[in-house]
Design a protein around this motif. Structure first.
Motif, PDB file in Angstrom:
ATOM      1  N   ARG A  56       0.940  -1.100  -0.089  1.00  0.00           N
ATOM      2  CA  ARG A  56       0.133  -0.019   0.052  1.00  0.00           C
ATOM      3  C   ARG A  56       0.890   1.064  -0.087  1.00  0.00           C
ATOM      4  O   ARG A  56       1.840   1.259   0.508  1.00  0.00           O
ATOM      5  CB  ARG A  56      -1.027   0.031   1.207  1.00  0.00           C
ATOM      6  CG  ARG A  56      -1.868  -1.344   1.400  1.00  0.00           C
ATOM      7  CD  ARG A  56      -2.734  -1.148   2.535  1.00  0.00           C
ATOM      8  NE  ARG A  56      -3.508  -2.297   2.717  1.00  0.00           N
ATOM      9  CZ  ARG A  56      -4.632  -2.390   3.612  1.00  0.00           C
ATOM     10  NH1 ARG A  56      -4.453  -1.641   4.501  1.00  0.00           N
ATOM     11  NH2 ARG A  56      -5.003  -3.683   3.696  1.00  0.00           N
ATOM     12  N   ARG A  57       0.397   2.097  -0.666  1.00  0.00           N
ATOM     13  CA  ARG A  57       1.080   3.473  -0.783  1.00  0.00           C
ATOM     14  C   ARG A  57       1.045   4.305   0.833  1.00  0.00           C
ATOM     15  O   ARG A  57       1.893   5.112   1.234  1.00  0.00           O
ATOM     16  CB  ARG A  57       0.634   4.490  -1.705  1.00  0.00           C
ATOM     17  CG  ARG A  57       0.831   3.829  -3.029  1.00  0.00           C
ATOM     18  CD  ARG A  57       0.284   4.890  -4.226  1.00  0.00           C
ATOM     19  NE  ARG A  57       1.280   6.093  -4.139  1.00  0.00           N
ATOM     20  CZ  ARG A  57       1.009   6.989  -5.079  1.00  0.00           C
ATOM     21  NH1 ARG A  57       0.029   6.772  -5.865  1.00  0.00           N
ATOM     22  NH2 ARG A  57       1.693   8.430  -5.073  1.00  0.00           N
ATOM     23  N   THR A  58       0.018   4.063   1.456  1.00  0.00           N
ATOM     24  CA  THR A  58      -0.484   4.517   2.523  1.00  0.00           C
ATOM     25  C   THR A  58      -1.219   3.585   3.486  1.00  0.00           C
ATOM     26  O   THR A  58      -1.790   2.579   2.857  1.00  0.00           O
ATOM     27  CB  THR A  58      -1.294   5.888   2.718  1.00  0.00           C
ATOM     28  OG1 THR A  58      -2.465   5.751   2.336  1.00  0.00           O
ATOM     29  CG2 THR A  58      -0.321   7.300   1.974  1.00  0.00           C
ATOM     30  N   VAL A  59      -0.753   3.616   4.922  1.00  0.00           N
ATOM     31  CA  VAL A  59      -1.573   2.641   5.913  1.00  0.00           C
ATOM     32  C   VAL A  59      -2.530   3.217   6.758  1.00  0.00           C
ATOM     33  O   VAL A  59      -2.093   4.284   7.460  1.00  0.00           O
ATOM     34  CB  VAL A  59      -0.729   1.573   6.276  1.00  0.00           C
ATOM     35  CG1 VAL A  59      -1.369   0.802   7.185  1.00  0.00           C
ATOM     36  CG2 VAL A  59       0.242   1.057   5.004  1.00  0.00           C
ATOM     37  N   ALA A  60      -3.754   2.894   6.942  1.00  0.00           N
ATOM     38  CA  ALA A  60      -4.908   3.384   7.836  1.00  0.00           C
ATOM     39  C   ALA A  60      -4.167   2.955   9.294  1.00  0.00           C
ATOM     40  O   ALA A  60      -3.795   1.550   9.210  1.00  0.00           O
ATOM     41  CB  ALA A  60      -6.092   2.913   7.543  1.00  0.00           C
ATOM     42  N   TRP A  61      -4.270   3.576  10.317  1.00  0.00           N
ATOM     43  CA  TRP A  61      -3.908   3.267  11.824  1.00  0.00           C
ATOM     44  C   TRP A  61      -4.636   1.861  11.818  1.00  0.00           C
ATOM     45  O   TRP A  61      -4.193   0.940  12.603  1.00  0.00           O
ATOM     46  CB  TRP A  61      -4.297   4.399  12.618  1.00  0.00           C
ATOM     47  CG  TRP A  61      -3.185   5.220  12.713  1.00  0.00           C
ATOM     48  CD1 TRP A  61      -3.220   6.543  11.985  1.00  0.00           C
ATOM     49  CD2 TRP A  61      -1.985   5.392  13.540  1.00  0.00           C
ATOM     50  NE1 TRP A  61      -2.064   7.274  12.232  1.00  0.00           N
ATOM     51  CE2 TRP A  61      -1.423   6.676  13.185  1.00  0.00           C
ATOM     52  CE3 TRP A  61      -1.548   4.401  14.481  1.00  0.00           C
ATOM     53  CZ2 TRP A  61      -0.316   6.997  13.917  1.00  0.00           C
ATOM     54  CZ3 TRP A  61      -0.391   5.030  15.044  1.00  0.00           C
ATOM     55  CH2 TRP A  61       0.204   6.227  14.841  1.00  0.00           C
ATOM     56  N   SER A  62      -6.014   1.844  11.841  1.00  0.00           N
ATOM     57  CA  SER A  62      -6.973   0.818  11.767  1.00  0.00           C
ATOM     58  C   SER A  62      -6.379  -0.578  11.453  1.00  0.00           C
ATOM     59  O   SER A  62      -6.815  -1.571  11.887  1.00  0.00           O
ATOM     60  CB  SER A  62      -8.246   1.012  11.507  1.00  0.00           C
ATOM     61  OG  SER A  62      -8.199   1.133  10.031  1.00  0.00           O
ATOM     62  N   ALA A  63      -5.468  -0.472  10.232  1.00  0.00           N
ATOM     63  CA  ALA A  63      -5.099  -1.721   9.589  1.00  0.00           C
ATOM     64  C   ALA A  63      -4.089  -2.381  10.497  1.00  0.00           C
ATOM     65  O   ALA A  63      -3.808  -3.700  10.178  1.00  0.00           O
ATOM     66  CB  ALA A  63      -4.466  -1.508   8.475  1.00  0.00           C
ATOM     67  N   LEU A  64      -3.616  -1.840  11.609  1.00  0.00           N
ATOM     68  CA  LEU A  64      -2.566  -2.335  12.367  1.00  0.00           C
ATOM     69  C   LEU A  64      -3.313  -3.218  13.344  1.00  0.00           C
ATOM     70  O   LEU A  64      -2.503  -3.750  14.199  1.00  0.00           O
ATOM     71  CB  LEU A  64      -1.738  -1.299  13.070  1.00  0.00           C
ATOM     72  CG  LEU A  64      -0.662  -0.718  12.536  1.00  0.00           C
ATOM     73  CD1 LEU A  64      -1.172  -0.029  10.972  1.00  0.00           C
ATOM     74  CD2 LEU A  64       0.102   0.555  13.210  1.00  0.00           C
ATOM     75  N   ASP A  65      -4.632  -3.146  13.402  1.00  0.00           N
ATOM     76  CA  ASP A  65      -5.337  -4.172  14.671  1.00  0.00           C
ATOM     77  C   ASP A  65      -4.898  -5.424  14.503  1.00  0.00           C
ATOM     78  O   ASP A  65      -4.830  -6.290  13.508  1.00  0.00           O
ATOM     79  CB  ASP A  65      -6.763  -3.707  14.241  1.00  0.00           C
ATOM     80  CG  ASP A  65      -7.644  -4.535  15.536  1.00  0.00           C
ATOM     81  OD1 ASP A  65      -7.144  -4.239  16.756  1.00  0.00           O
ATOM     82  OD2 ASP A  65      -8.680  -4.976  15.230  1.00  0.00           O
ATOM     83  N   GLY A  66      -4.779  -6.129  15.648  1.00  0.00           N
ATOM     84  CA  GLY A  66      -3.978  -7.568  15.644  1.00  0.00           C
ATOM     85  C   GLY A  66      -2.596  -8.001  15.282  1.00  0.00           C
ATOM     86  O   GLY A  66      -2.271  -8.983  15.454  1.00  0.00           O
TER      87      GLY A  66
END
Length: 299
Positions: free
Chosen positions: A180-190
């Motif tokens: 991904r070019r950018t990553v959402a904070w929520s994608a770090l869950d788990g």
């Protein structure tokens, strides 16, 4: 006693000239002003210093005792004031600055180099310390000022924000989020995480951002230095959230770095004790760091 420096200098002139008019000419006062100053001084001391007649001025015993000591005292005062005044234009000396590790590694070296180029007679001494220890050094007066990450607002400190530093995600190139070019904070869950420990000025901000965006991961390791974080991420122990300034100037060849959205950033601040303004030399270094940070911000 409320004895003023002016009264003492007037008395010194009268004791030297033994004449009110000549004393006034010497120090730029009228004869009545000289007389008034002597009366005020005698009143404060509770002693008669001069016997005055129409023809001469004679020192009393108390006046002679004061006159004998006053020349040395005023000479010492003049020399001290001249030395202090000279500090305003001082070009040589040491300036001590405390900084947290990520700033010491990736902002301060450019500042030290620029100081050496611009003001070679200033000895820029860096104390590379963890955030809280650096803050304690500022409070204790061990350093002239600190370069810190959002220190708590307190009555004993004065701070100036100089740079905003966004957080980003650091991961191996084969990680599922690396494409991904950018990553959402929520994608770090788990996700398993390797983070800076709580001695870092950034850790509180990282924890708050993760919680705010519902990213609840397992913190597998907490370490003090960015280089250690990067090595652990390379070994697959976890991914990491790091400030952009922690990235080496040459980049991370074995890792992938991506911006985290929405943008969360830490504020870099210059901090000194509120009741201890920086010396003229320290103020020059303070201004220089501000300029270097502004140049980095523009780039």
């Amino acid at each position: 006693m409320n004895v003023t420096l002016r009264q003492l200098r007037v008395f010194q002139a009268v004791a030297e000239t033994r004449n009110f008019s000549r004393a006034g000419d010497q120090i730029g006062l009228t004869q009545p002003a000289v007389s008034r100053s002597i009366v005020e001084l005698e009143s404060q001391l509770g002693l008669k210093l001069l016997d005055r007649t129409t023809r001469e001025v004679v020192l009393t015993d108390a006046g002679q005792s004061l006159a004998m000591r006053l020349d040395r005292v005023l000479d010492d005062l003049d020399q001290t004031l001249a030395e202090i005044h000279g500090m305003a234009g001082a070009r040589r000396g040491k300036v001590r600055v405390a900084s947290s590790p990520t700033l010491s590694a990736n902002l301060i070296p450019a500042c030290i180099a620029e100081c050496a180029r611009r003001d070679p007679d200033i000895d820029f001494l860096l104390l590379d310390r963890m955030q809280q220890t650096a803050l304690d050094s500022v409070r204790a007066g061990e350093v002239d000022f600190g370069v810190l990450v959002e220190p708590p607002a307190t009555d004993d400190l004065h701070g100036e924000a100089i740079l905003d530093d966004p957080f980003c995600l650091v991961m191996p190139p084969d990680h599922r989020l690396a494409g991904r070019r950018t990553v959402a904070w929520s994608a770090l869950d788990g996700e398993p995480l390797v983070l800076l420990d709580h001695a870092s000025g950034s850790r509180r901000l990282i924890d708050e951002a993760l919680a705010q965006h519902g990213a609840h991961g397992e913190v597998r390791q907490q370490v003090g230095h960015p280089a250690t974080v990067f090595r652990m991420v390379e070994q697959g122990i976890g991914i990491s959230v790091m400030p952009a300034l922690a990235m080496p100037p040459a980049g991370l060849q074995a890792l992938v770095v991506r911006p985290l959205l929405p943008k969360v950033q830490r504020t870099i601040m210059l901090v000194h004790r509120r009741n201890r303004a920086p010396s003229p030399l320290a103020q020059r270094v303070w201004n220089l760091i501000r300029e270097v940070a502004a140049q980095r911000r523009e780039r």
